[in-house]
Write a protein that holds these residues in place. Structure first.
Motif, short mmCIF file in Angstrom:
data_model
loop_
_atom_site.label_atom_id
_atom_site.label_comp_id
_atom_site.label_asym_id
_atom_site.label_seq_id
_atom_site.Cartn_x
_atom_site.Cartn_y
_atom_site.Cartn_z
N LEU A 10 0.86 -1.18 0.00
CA LEU A 10 0.00 0.00 0.00
C LEU A 10 0.90 1.23 0.00
O LEU A 10 1.55 1.55 0.98
CB LEU A 10 -0.90 0.00 1.24
CG LEU A 10 -1.84 1.19 1.41
CD1 LEU A 10 -2.79 1.32 0.22
CD2 LEU A 10 -2.61 1.09 2.71
N GLY A 11 0.92 1.91 -1.13
CA GLY A 11 1.83 3.02 -1.31
C GLY A 11 2.96 2.59 -2.24
O GLY A 11 4.13 2.62 -1.88
N ALA A 12 2.59 2.17 -3.45
CA ALA A 12 3.57 1.65 -4.40
C ALA A 12 4.23 2.80 -5.17
O ALA A 12 4.05 2.96 -6.38
CB ALA A 12 2.91 0.66 -5.36
N GLY A 13 4.99 3.62 -4.40
CA GLY A 13 5.79 4.66 -5.01
C GLY A 13 7.16 4.12 -5.37
O GLY A 13 7.32 2.93 -5.64
N ALA A 14 8.19 4.98 -5.32
CA ALA A 14 9.52 4.57 -5.76
C ALA A 14 10.05 3.39 -4.95
O ALA A 14 10.50 2.39 -5.52
CB ALA A 14 10.48 5.76 -5.66
N VAL A 30 2.96 -10.52 -5.60
CA VAL A 30 2.95 -9.13 -5.14
C VAL A 30 1.90 -8.33 -5.89
O VAL A 30 1.69 -8.51 -7.09
CB VAL A 30 4.33 -8.47 -5.35
CG1 VAL A 30 4.34 -7.06 -4.76
CG2 VAL A 30 5.45 -9.31 -4.71
N LEU A 31 1.25 -7.43 -5.13
CA LEU A 31 0.29 -6.49 -5.73
C LEU A 31 0.56 -5.11 -5.17
O LEU A 31 0.60 -4.91 -3.96
CB LEU A 31 -1.15 -6.90 -5.40
CG LEU A 31 -2.24 -5.99 -5.99
CD1 LEU A 31 -2.36 -6.19 -7.50
CD2 LEU A 31 -3.59 -6.24 -5.31
N GLY A 32 0.76 -4.14 -6.08
CA GLY A 32 0.92 -2.76 -5.66
C GLY A 32 -0.42 -2.04 -5.60
O GLY A 32 -1.31 -2.31 -6.40
N ILE A 33 -0.56 -1.15 -4.63
CA ILE A 33 -1.79 -0.36 -4.48
C ILE A 33 -1.40 1.11 -4.49
O ILE A 33 -0.56 1.56 -3.71
CB ILE A 33 -2.51 -0.69 -3.16
CG1 ILE A 33 -2.78 -2.19 -3.07
CG2 ILE A 33 -3.81 0.09 -3.04
CD1 ILE A 33 -3.27 -2.64 -1.70
N ARG A 34 -2.02 1.85 -5.39
CA ARG A 34 -1.67 3.26 -5.57
C ARG A 34 -2.87 4.00 -6.14
O ARG A 34 -3.68 3.41 -6.88
CB ARG A 34 -0.46 3.36 -6.51
CG ARG A 34 0.10 4.73 -6.70
CD ARG A 34 1.43 4.67 -7.43
NE ARG A 34 1.97 6.00 -7.69
CZ ARG A 34 3.21 6.24 -8.09
NH1 ARG A 34 4.04 5.22 -8.28
NH2 ARG A 34 3.63 7.47 -8.32
N ARG A 35 -2.99 5.27 -5.81
CA ARG A 35 -4.11 6.05 -6.37
C ARG A 35 -4.09 6.02 -7.90
O ARG A 35 -5.14 5.95 -8.53
CB ARG A 35 -4.02 7.50 -5.89
CG ARG A 35 -4.38 7.71 -4.43
CD ARG A 35 -4.24 9.16 -4.06
NE ARG A 35 -4.50 9.39 -2.65
CZ ARG A 35 -4.27 10.53 -2.02
NH1 ARG A 35 -3.76 11.56 -2.70
NH2 ARG A 35 -4.54 10.66 -0.74
N ARG A 36 -2.89 6.11 -8.45
CA ARG A 36 -2.77 6.09 -9.91
C ARG A 36 -1.90 4.89 -10.30
O ARG A 36 -0.69 5.02 -10.52
CB ARG A 36 -2.17 7.40 -10.42
CG ARG A 36 -3.04 8.62 -10.09
CD ARG A 36 -2.50 9.89 -10.71
NE ARG A 36 -2.49 9.82 -12.17
CZ ARG A 36 -2.06 10.81 -12.95
NH1 ARG A 36 -1.61 11.94 -12.41
NH2 ARG A 36 -2.06 10.67 -14.27
N PRO A 37 -2.51 3.72 -10.41
CA PRO A 37 -1.73 2.51 -10.69
C PRO A 37 -1.06 2.51 -12.05
O PRO A 37 -0.13 1.72 -12.26
CB PRO A 37 -2.78 1.40 -10.59
CG PRO A 37 -4.09 2.07 -10.85
CD PRO A 37 -3.95 3.44 -10.28
N GLU A 38 -1.47 3.39 -12.94
CA GLU A 38 -0.81 3.44 -14.25
C GLU A 38 0.64 3.91 -14.13
O GLU A 38 1.43 3.76 -15.07
CB GLU A 38 -1.59 4.37 -15.20
CG GLU A 38 -1.58 5.84 -14.83
CD GLU A 38 -2.68 6.24 -13.86
OE1 GLU A 38 -2.91 7.45 -13.68
OE2 GLU A 38 -3.32 5.34 -13.29
#
Length: 289
Positions: A10-14, A30-38
């Motif tokens: 949760l928070g897939a930034g850098a 693994v799954l990333g979660i981000r407001r803008r997953p693109e």
């Protein structure tokens, strides 16, 4: 807790992206979660998620977390650097996180990324056995967030990072090259390279998912108790620049404290860059390539 190799970030930034890709290489799901997953590379599966959309989080947990045994790594950035931004992220956001897990009936292990700023202006050597006494609003809110998570019905490990630097975090390096550094030359420099942030989180998560005991709190800091002046001198010498001037302003976050990590040794993580010479030499090579 059932052992699993599934990890949600949760928070897939850098940092989260690097962590996710490394975990994948180790065989983890693994799954990333981000407001803008693109903004997440195609190699790392990702979905849209927002701490301030608890219904959306409930749906993510039900779809992607088993009832217990999975890992949730939480890497947050305050919405703004002021007190209101910290509260919205680390108070309102974590309440939504906890409530959504309860509604979804999921109980993962949570690895929460915090900061050594929770120790405020202490003036002595600090390790994980010391009780934080933060003075700044951000430090107080972060420590409240740690305490809040510790009271929830899921196991938690807190990883407190010292000052993070690396190819994508060059503020101190840039200030040295520009000839003026904010701070006092003999002030402690508690730092960790961003590659070691990722490596330490990977080690924590893999240890947990292997059923090993992991401390509840781990300090992410290198082994090098160098002053700001010593770090600046190395950068200046390496780059052929003169020693920068220091403004003489005392730190509003760090005081005169040194940070050490007992947890890194406990989980047998081997630092990639144990000192500033190794770390900044690597950064400067990366920026020149």
């Amino acid at each position: 807790m059932t052992q699993s190799n599934r990890c949600l970030i949760l928070g897939a930034g850098a940092l989260g992206i690097k962590l996710g890709l490394q975990l994948q290489q180790c065989g983890h799901s693994v799954l990333g979660i981000r407001r803008r997953p693109e903004r997440v590379p195609n190699a790392l599966p990702a979905v849209a998620g927002d701490l301030h959309d608890p219904r959306g989080l409930v749906d993510i947990w039900r779809r992607h977390l088993s009832p217990e045994g999975d890992e949730l790594c939480v890497i947050l950035t305050p919405e703004s650097p002021n007190e209101a931004g910290y509260r919205r992220t680390y108070v309102e956001g974590l309440i939504n996180l906890s409530d959504s897990l309860r509604v979804a009936e999921r109980r993962p292990h949570v690895t929460f990324v915090s900061s050594t700023s929770v120790f405020g202006d202490a003036d002595h050597l600090i390790n994980e056995s010391h009780v934080p006494n933060p003075k700044s609003p951000g430090g107080r809110i972060l420590y409240q967030a740690e305490q809040y998570l510790a009271r929830q019905d899921f196991p938690t490990t807190v990883v407190r990072f010292a000052g993070i630097y690396g190819p994508t975090r060059t503020r101190f390096l840039d200030s040295v090259l520009q000839g003026q550094v904010r701070g006092v030359a003999n002030a402690p420099s508690n730092r960790i390279h961003e590659d070691d942030c990722v490596g330490l989180l990977r080690c924590v998560i893999r240890s947990i998912q292997s059923g090993l005991d992991v401390p509840e709190v781990i300090h992410g800091v290198d082994e090098d108790q160098a002053t700001l002046g010593q770090v600046a001198a190395f950068i200046a010498r390496r780059s052929g620049r003169p020693m920068p001037a220091f403004t003489g302003e005392a730190s509003t976050r760090g005081g005169q404290r040194w940070i050490e990590s007992l947890g890194i040794d406990e989980i047998n993580y081997q630092l990639i860059h144990p000192d500033h010479q190794s770390g900044y030499a690597s950064v400067m090579r990366a920026l020149q390539s």
